[in-house]
Motif scaffolding. Structure first.
Motif, PDB file in Angstrom:
ATOM      1  N   SER A   7       5.102   1.600   9.851  1.00  0.00           N
ATOM      2  CA  SER A   7       3.726   2.087   9.775  1.00  0.00           C
ATOM      3  C   SER A   7       2.924   1.306  10.801  1.00  0.00           C
ATOM      4  N   GLU A  11       3.285  10.675  13.631  1.00  0.00           N
ATOM      5  CA  GLU A  11       1.873  10.600  13.256  1.00  0.00           C
ATOM      6  C   GLU A  11       0.937  10.653  14.446  1.00  0.00           C
ATOM      7  N   THR A  20       7.094   5.873  13.110  1.00  0.00           N
ATOM      8  CA  THR A  20       6.421   7.092  12.632  1.00  0.00           C
ATOM      9  C   THR A  20       5.448   7.649  13.658  1.00  0.00           C
ATOM     10  N   GLU A  21       5.139   6.881  14.689  1.00  0.00           N
ATOM     11  CA  GLU A  21       4.160   7.329  15.683  1.00  0.00           C
ATOM     12  C   GLU A  21       4.793   8.042  16.871  1.00  0.00           C
ATOM     13  N   ALA A  75       2.217   5.080   1.347  1.00  0.00           N
ATOM     14  CA  ALA A  75       2.830   5.470   2.615  1.00  0.00           C
ATOM     15  C   ALA A  75       2.396   6.878   2.999  1.00  0.00           C
ATOM     16  N   SER A  76       2.460   7.161   4.289  1.00  0.00           N
ATOM     17  CA  SER A  76       2.089   8.477   4.811  1.00  0.00           C
ATOM     18  C   SER A  76       3.184   9.506   4.542  1.00  0.00           C
ATOM     19  N   ASP A  77       2.848  10.757   4.744  1.00  0.00           N
ATOM     20  CA  ASP A  77       3.802  11.853   4.597  1.00  0.00           C
ATOM     21  C   ASP A  77       5.007  11.635   5.510  1.00  0.00           C
ATOM     22  N   ALA A  78       4.749  11.297   6.791  1.00  0.00           N
ATOM     23  CA  ALA A  78       5.850  11.083   7.740  1.00  0.00           C
ATOM     24  C   ALA A  78       6.740   9.935   7.280  1.00  0.00           C
ATOM     25  N   HIS A  79       6.142   8.862   6.816  1.00  0.00           N
ATOM     26  CA  HIS A  79       6.888   7.689   6.350  1.00  0.00           C
ATOM     27  C   HIS A  79       7.834   8.073   5.207  1.00  0.00           C
ATOM     28  N   ALA A 127      -2.016  13.434  14.606  1.00  0.00           N
ATOM     29  CA  ALA A 127      -3.400  12.977  14.466  1.00  0.00           C
ATOM     30  C   ALA A 127      -4.347  13.843  15.319  1.00  0.00           C
ATOM     31  N   SER A 142       0.844  -1.198   0.000  1.00  0.00           N
ATOM     32  CA  SER A 142       0.000   0.000   0.000  1.00  0.00           C
ATOM     33  C   SER A 142       0.879   1.249   0.000  1.00  0.00           C
TER      34      SER A 142
END
Length: 194
Positions: free
Chosen positions: A111, A188, A140-141, A39-43, A192, A37
């Motif tokens: 992720s 993230e 990333t969290e 990936a997020s901006d942070a990733h 959030a 899938s």
């Protein structure tokens, strides 16, 4: 009663030919393919920060840095993965157009949906690569980095780092501040909405 349809199974060469025609990336393990899938901006930002730091540092050496789209062959597991970032210095990897197989450093940006897999089964596959010296996991969290390093007896030892510390990548001889990995990438969990 009908039986469920079997998933198609590939050999490594058939997978490489099939994968070259796919619009999205797919990893391969022992004949099965698994879609990846986005990936997020942070990733993406964290992976980019690591790539740039390594590429800049290793420029002019025999080592090469790859990011996201280069496959890594894990022969012992009959697998192909797309690590976020990896470094290879092996002459055998030079000029391979579709994959490499002898990294000294592999990095995965975690992720929420893949963290357990990256720490577990995927790490088990990577550990079977004889040349691999270090496996870097970047969260990333929260601001947290776990570096696993193979010691002289073949055991993997954890070296965790947090904000304000430096990650010592002995495989390439680079000390990298944790802050440099997270530049422009808010964790993230903090980003959030409540």
């Amino acid at each position: 009663m009908s039986l469920p349809a079997e998933k198609p199974r590939f050999g490594a060469d058939a997978y490489l030919a099939w994968e070259a025609e796919q619009p999205c990336k797919n990893e391969f393990i022992a004949g099965e393919v698994f879609a990846m899938s986005g990936a997020s901006d942070a990733h993406v930002t964290i992976a980019g920060n690591l790539f740039v730091a390594l590429r800049t540092y290793l420029r002019g050496t025999p080592c090469r840095v790859f990011m996201a789209d280069m496959k890594l062959r894990v022969e012992a597991g009959d697998a192909f993965f797309y690590p976020d970032v990896f470094v290879t210095c092996a002459e055998s990897d030079r000029g391979r157009p579709l994959h490499n197989a002898a990294p000294i450093l592999v990095a995965e940006v975690l992720s929420p949906s893949t963290s357990a897999y990256d720490r577990g089964q995927k790490f088990a596959h990577y550990r079977s690569i004889p040349e691999l010296r270090e496996y870097l996991l970047i969260d990333t969290e929260r601001v947290a980095v776990d570096l696993f390093r193979r010691d002289d007896s073949g055991h993997w030892v954890l070296y965790p780092s947090v904000a304000g510390e430096t990650v010592e990548l002995s495989s390439v001889g680079l000390g990298l501040p944790v802050a440099a990995l997270y530049e422009d990438a808010a964790p993230e969990a903090a980003a959030a909405p409540a």
